[in-house]
Scaffold this motif. Structure first.
Motif, PDB file in Angstrom:
ATOM      1  N   PRO A   1     -13.655  18.956  39.151  1.00 42.26           N
ATOM      2  CA  PRO A   1     -13.765  17.491  39.248  1.00 42.26           C
ATOM      3  C   PRO A   1     -13.127  16.903  40.498  1.00 42.26           C
ATOM      4  CG  PRO A   1     -12.099  18.113  37.640  1.00 42.26           C
ATOM      5  CD  PRO A   1     -12.805  19.375  38.025  1.00 42.26           C
ATOM      6  N   VAL A   2     -12.199  17.630  41.132  1.00 38.79           N
ATOM      7  CA  VAL A   2     -11.567  17.107  42.352  1.00 38.79           C
ATOM      8  C   VAL A   2     -12.548  17.153  43.515  1.00 38.79           C
ATOM      9  CG1 VAL A   2      -9.699  17.407  44.000  1.00 38.79           C
ATOM     10  CG2 VAL A   2      -9.257  17.753  41.561  1.00 38.79           C
ATOM     11  N   SER A   3     -13.145  18.319  43.767  1.00 39.06           N
ATOM     12  CA  SER A   3     -14.094  18.439  44.875  1.00 39.06           C
ATOM     13  C   SER A   3     -15.314  17.549  44.681  1.00 39.06           C
ATOM     14  CB  SER A   3     -14.544  19.899  45.034  1.00 39.06           C
ATOM     15  OG  SER A   3     -13.478  20.710  45.452  1.00 39.06           O
ATOM     16  N   GLN A   4     -15.677  17.301  43.442  1.00 42.21           N
ATOM     17  CA  GLN A   4     -16.821  16.427  43.176  1.00 42.21           C
ATOM     18  C   GLN A   4     -16.457  14.942  43.253  1.00 42.21           C
ATOM     19  OE1 GLN A   4     -20.009  17.849  40.432  1.00 42.21           O
ATOM     20  NE2 GLN A   4     -18.334  19.004  39.504  1.00 42.21           N
ATOM     21  N   GLY A   5     -15.181  14.656  43.449  1.00 42.21           N
ATOM     22  CA  GLY A   5     -14.770  13.273  43.622  1.00 42.21           C
ATOM     23  C   GLY A   5     -14.581  12.480  42.348  1.00 42.21           C
ATOM     24  N   PHE A   6     -14.533  13.165  41.216  1.00 41.59           N
ATOM     25  CA  PHE A   6     -14.354  12.456  39.954  1.00 41.59           C
ATOM     26  C   PHE A   6     -12.917  11.971  39.785  1.00 41.59           C
ATOM     27  CE2 PHE A   6     -17.822  15.400  38.051  1.00 41.59           C
ATOM     28  CZ  PHE A   6     -18.789  14.726  38.771  1.00 41.59           C
ATOM     29  N   VAL A   7     -11.950  12.772  40.248  1.00 41.69           N
ATOM     30  CA  VAL A   7     -10.529  12.426  40.133  1.00 41.69           C
ATOM     31  C   VAL A   7      -9.833  12.734  41.454  1.00 41.69           C
ATOM     32  CG1 VAL A   7     -10.474  12.870  37.637  1.00 41.69           C
ATOM     33  CG2 VAL A   7      -9.923  14.728  39.241  1.00 41.69           C
ATOM     34  N   GLU A   8      -8.659  12.110  41.655  1.00 40.48           N
ATOM     35  CA  GLU A   8      -7.900  12.328  42.885  1.00 40.48           C
ATOM     36  C   GLU A   8      -7.284  13.726  42.914  1.00 40.48           C
ATOM     37  OE1 GLU A   8      -5.104   9.168  43.236  1.00 40.48           O
ATOM     38  OE2 GLU A   8      -6.632   7.601  43.271  1.00 40.48           O
ATOM     39  N   ASN A   9      -6.650  14.117  41.825  1.00 42.53           N
ATOM     40  CA  ASN A   9      -6.144  15.473  41.660  1.00 42.53           C
ATOM     41  C   ASN A   9      -5.966  15.731  40.175  1.00 42.53           C
ATOM     42  OD1 ASN A   9      -3.257  14.814  40.896  1.00 42.53           O
ATOM     43  ND2 ASN A   9      -3.316  13.889  42.950  1.00 42.53           N
ATOM     44  N   LEU A  10      -5.675  16.984  39.822  1.00 38.44           N
ATOM     45  CA  LEU A  10      -5.609  17.320  38.399  1.00 38.44           C
ATOM     46  C   LEU A  10      -4.410  16.692  37.705  1.00 38.44           C
ATOM     47  CD1 LEU A  10      -6.653  21.099  38.406  1.00 38.44           C
ATOM     48  CD2 LEU A  10      -8.092  19.057  38.248  1.00 38.44           C
ATOM     49  N   ALA A  11      -3.263  16.702  38.358  1.00 31.42           N
ATOM     50  CA  ALA A  11      -2.044  16.195  37.724  1.00 31.42           C
ATOM     51  C   ALA A  11      -2.058  14.681  37.574  1.00 31.42           C
ATOM     52  CB  ALA A  11      -0.819  16.632  38.524  1.00 31.42           C
ATOM     53  N   HIS A  12      -2.615  13.995  38.566  1.00 31.88           N
ATOM     54  CA  HIS A  12      -2.652  12.530  38.553  1.00 31.88           C
ATOM     55  C   HIS A  12      -4.066  12.087  38.905  1.00 31.88           C
ATOM     56  CE1 HIS A  12       1.723  12.560  38.301  1.00 31.88           C
ATOM     57  NE2 HIS A  12       1.725  13.427  39.300  1.00 31.88           N
ATOM     58  N   PRO A  13      -4.954  12.042  37.905  1.00 29.83           N
ATOM     59  CA  PRO A  13      -6.368  11.792  38.197  1.00 29.83           C
ATOM     60  C   PRO A  13      -6.646  10.428  38.824  1.00 29.83           C
ATOM     61  CG  PRO A  13      -5.955  11.804  35.823  1.00 29.83           C
ATOM     62  CD  PRO A  13      -4.727  12.321  36.474  1.00 29.83           C
ATOM     63  N   GLY A  14      -5.831   9.397  38.485  1.00 29.14           N
ATOM     64  CA  GLY A  14      -6.078   8.075  39.029  1.00 29.14           C
ATOM     65  C   GLY A  14      -7.356   7.491  38.431  1.00 29.14           C
ATOM     66  N   GLY A  15      -7.554   6.221  38.613  1.00 29.80           N
ATOM     67  CA  GLY A  15      -8.798   5.596  38.155  1.00 29.80           C
ATOM     68  C   GLY A  15      -8.989   5.614  36.652  1.00 29.80           C
ATOM     69  N   ASN A  16     -10.250   5.652  36.248  1.00 26.61           N
ATOM     70  CA  ASN A  16     -10.594   5.520  34.827  1.00 26.61           C
ATOM     71  C   ASN A  16     -11.126   6.813  34.224  1.00 26.61           C
ATOM     72  OD1 ASN A  16     -12.971   5.216  36.470  1.00 26.61           O
ATOM     73  ND2 ASN A  16     -14.077   4.455  34.675  1.00 26.61           N
ATOM     74  N   ILE A  17     -10.950   7.951  34.920  1.00 30.20           N
ATOM     75  CA  ILE A  17     -11.560   9.205  34.478  1.00 30.20           C
ATOM     76  C   ILE A  17     -10.512  10.311  34.343  1.00 30.20           C
ATOM     77  CG2 ILE A  17     -13.300  10.963  35.005  1.00 30.20           C
ATOM     78  CD1 ILE A  17     -14.760   8.931  36.696  1.00 30.20           C
ATOM     79  N   THR A  18     -10.608  11.080  33.270  1.00 27.79           N
ATOM     80  CA  THR A  18      -9.807  12.292  33.090  1.00 27.79           C
ATOM     81  C   THR A  18     -10.541  13.199  32.118  1.00 27.79           C
ATOM     82  OG1 THR A  18      -7.605  13.170  32.597  1.00 27.79           O
ATOM     83  CG2 THR A  18      -8.425  11.444  31.136  1.00 27.79           C
ATOM     84  N   GLY A  19     -10.027  14.411  31.915  1.00 23.98           N
ATOM     85  CA  GLY A  19     -10.699  15.283  30.956  1.00 23.98           C
ATOM     86  C   GLY A  19     -10.356  16.740  31.113  1.00 23.98           C
ATOM     87  N   PHE A  20     -11.359  17.601  30.847  1.00 26.68           N
ATOM     88  CA  PHE A  20     -11.121  19.027  30.703  1.00 26.68           C
ATOM     89  C   PHE A  20     -12.182  19.831  31.460  1.00 26.68           C
ATOM     90  CE2 PHE A  20      -9.364  16.665  27.254  1.00 26.68           C
ATOM     91  CZ  PHE A  20      -8.094  17.206  27.111  1.00 26.68           C
ATOM     92  N   THR A  21     -11.721  20.739  32.308  1.00 25.81           N
ATOM     93  CA  THR A  21     -12.636  21.540  33.117  1.00 25.81           C
ATOM     94  C   THR A  21     -13.082  22.791  32.358  1.00 25.81           C
ATOM     95  OG1 THR A  21     -11.006  22.977  34.175  1.00 25.81           O
ATOM     96  CG2 THR A  21     -11.300  20.782  35.123  1.00 25.81           C
ATOM     97  N   ASP A  22     -14.183  23.372  32.824  1.00 25.04           N
ATOM     98  CA  ASP A  22     -14.717  24.571  32.169  1.00 25.04           C
ATOM     99  C   ASP A  22     -14.622  25.806  33.035  1.00 25.04           C
ATOM    100  OD1 ASP A  22     -16.590  24.083  34.102  1.00 25.04           O
ATOM    101  OD2 ASP A  22     -18.326  24.168  32.772  1.00 25.04           O
ATOM    102  N   TYR A  23     -13.828  25.746  34.114  1.00 22.95           N
ATOM    103  CA  TYR A  23     -13.890  26.830  35.090  1.00 22.95           C
ATOM    104  C   TYR A  23     -12.573  26.960  35.827  1.00 22.95           C
ATOM    105  CZ  TYR A  23     -15.280  29.242  39.407  1.00 22.95           C
ATOM    106  OH  TYR A  23     -15.361  30.108  40.459  1.00 22.95           O
ATOM    107  N   ASP A  24     -12.153  28.207  36.043  1.00 29.74           N
ATOM    108  CA  ASP A  24     -11.073  28.462  36.981  1.00 29.74           C
ATOM    109  C   ASP A  24     -11.536  29.566  37.928  1.00 29.74           C
ATOM    110  OD1 ASP A  24     -10.926  30.725  35.447  1.00 29.74           O
ATOM    111  OD2 ASP A  24      -8.829  30.490  34.898  1.00 29.74           O
ATOM    112  N   GLY A  25     -10.940  29.642  39.107  1.00 25.51           N
ATOM    113  CA  GLY A  25     -11.420  30.513  40.164  1.00 25.51           C
ATOM    114  C   GLY A  25     -11.706  31.945  39.769  1.00 25.51           C
ATOM    115  N   PRO A  26     -10.773  32.639  39.100  1.00 28.63           N
ATOM    116  CA  PRO A  26     -10.990  34.062  38.784  1.00 28.63           C
ATOM    117  C   PRO A  26     -12.184  34.325  37.863  1.00 28.63           C
ATOM    118  CG  PRO A  26      -8.660  33.480  38.596  1.00 28.63           C
ATOM    119  CD  PRO A  26      -9.418  32.194  38.745  1.00 28.63           C
ATOM    120  N   LEU A  27     -12.677  33.285  37.169  1.00 25.40           N
ATOM    121  CA  LEU A  27     -13.748  33.494  36.207  1.00 25.40           C
ATOM    122  C   LEU A  27     -15.000  34.059  36.867  1.00 25.40           C
ATOM    123  CD1 LEU A  27     -14.448  33.109  33.210  1.00 25.40           C
ATOM    124  CD2 LEU A  27     -15.243  30.809  33.757  1.00 25.40           C
ATOM    125  N   ALA A  28     -15.383  33.520  38.024  1.00 22.58           N
ATOM    126  CA  ALA A  28     -16.594  33.991  38.700  1.00 22.58           C
ATOM    127  C   ALA A  28     -16.461  35.450  39.112  1.00 22.58           C
ATOM    128  CB  ALA A  28     -16.886  33.119  39.921  1.00 22.58           C
TER     129      ALA A  28
END
Length: 323
Positions: free
Chosen positions: A121-148
């Motif tokens: 969500p950070v690279s897609q511009g949905f939130v500023e960063n994971l710890a402090h999303p800012g704005g009106n959006i937050t939530g839960f990701t489905d992916y971490d780097g090692p998964l691929a």
């Protein structure tokens, strides 16, 4: 008001059911999902969400009205449904899948949005960063780097050995694919595997995968592939080569193996954020959270049909083994 009138009013209040005294106007939740409402995945996720919200005291048709909208993997339809939900003026929105977040965020910067099953969500511009999303959006990701890298590693463990991997995704519904491809290509150099992207966007491009009879397939997280999984599984079965999927659902319907997040857990955690926001928390103050639970599924019946041998160690680690 004299003493007799006070006593009469007290008696009336005492006689009223406690549910009436405690009754408050129902809050409104809008849910936009990219899966089809009548699909088994959509039905299961809806049931999980309702159950999880109920544990927090939010009851559908009682103190919570839920407006369900499902896009069935169609980006144009998802955009239209986002318009419908915003017009209903909900107290909060739940966006399941990247396209849902993209369409809703274009239409509101004030209504709180909780997302689930969303990649980077950070690279897609949905939130500023994971710890402090800012704005009106937050939530839960489905992916971490090692998964691929893990997906690719699984393909290299099967017999006969896989040295070429075709990576399948729809660019329109998986804008995060370049991120995953970079991770996969990094892992491929270590594993001595050649990676070949294979974008798909319609029935014809999916059917064309059947002609790729050398190597294996890696199916990226993408709700287009989920919505069209029947055609995708048929093409892979015709090619008769091993494939790793991003959801256990594919394995249950004939796919070879998957390593994925626990999507049910994502919705339960999303219900927790919905509860907190409805009770006054701000999305900007709730950190975006990465997945914590993963599940490995293998289909031994499919392995036999494809003439593929899965290593005993992989089978031993599986959460779900289909015989």
């Amino acid at each position: 008001m004299n003493r007799r009138e006070c006593l009469a009013l007290l008696g009336m209040l005492t006689a009223m059911p406690s549910s009436v005294l405690a009754q408050q106007p129902a809050r409104r939740l809008g849910v936009l999902s990219v899966t089809a409402a009548d699909d088994v995945i959509g039905q299961t996720r809806s049931a999980i969400l309702v159950e999880a919200l109920g544990r927090h005291g939010w009851k559908e048709h009682d103190n919570l009205r839920i407006d369900w909208r499902s896009g069935a993997g169609d980006r144009t339809r998802i955009a239209s449904l986002a318009d419908e939900l915003i017009a209903l003026k909900p107290d909060i929105l739940l966006a399941v899948g990247t396209p849902s977040v993209e369409e809703l965020r274009r239409r509101t910067t004030t209504i709180p949005i909780v997302f689930a099953v969303v990649t980077d969500p950070v690279s897609q511009g949905f939130v500023e960063n994971l710890a402090h999303p800012g704005g009106n959006i937050t939530g839960f990701t489905d992916y971490d780097g090692p998964l691929a890298g893990k997906w690719l590693e699984m393909l290299t463990q099967v017999t006969p050995k896989v040295s070429r991997v075709v990576v399948v995704y729809n660019p329109a519904t998986a804008p995060f694919a370049p991120l995953m491809l970079r991770t996969i290509e990094d892992a491929a150099r270590t594993l001595h595997v050649t990676v070949e992207p294979a974008p798909v966007n319609d029935a014809a491009s999916i059917a064309a995968l059947a002609s790729r009879r050398v190597g294996g397939f890696l199916i990226l997280p993408d709700f287009f592939t989920m919505a069209n999984r029947g055609q995708l599984l048929a093409a892979i079965a015709q090619a008769r080569v091993p494939a790793v999927f991003w959801s256990r659902t594919f394995v249950g319907e004939g796919g070879l193996m998957s390593y994925s997040i626990d999507s049910a857990e994502q919705l339960r955690r999303a219900a927790d954020y919905i509860d907190r926001i409805l009770k006054g928390a701000r999305p900007a103050d709730l950190p975006v959270q990465n997945p914590t639970k993963f599940e490995l599924a293998v289909n031994l019946k499919t392995a036999r049909e494809f003439g593929v041998t899965l290593p005993p160690g992989l089978i031993a680690l599986a959460n779900d083994v289909i015989e």
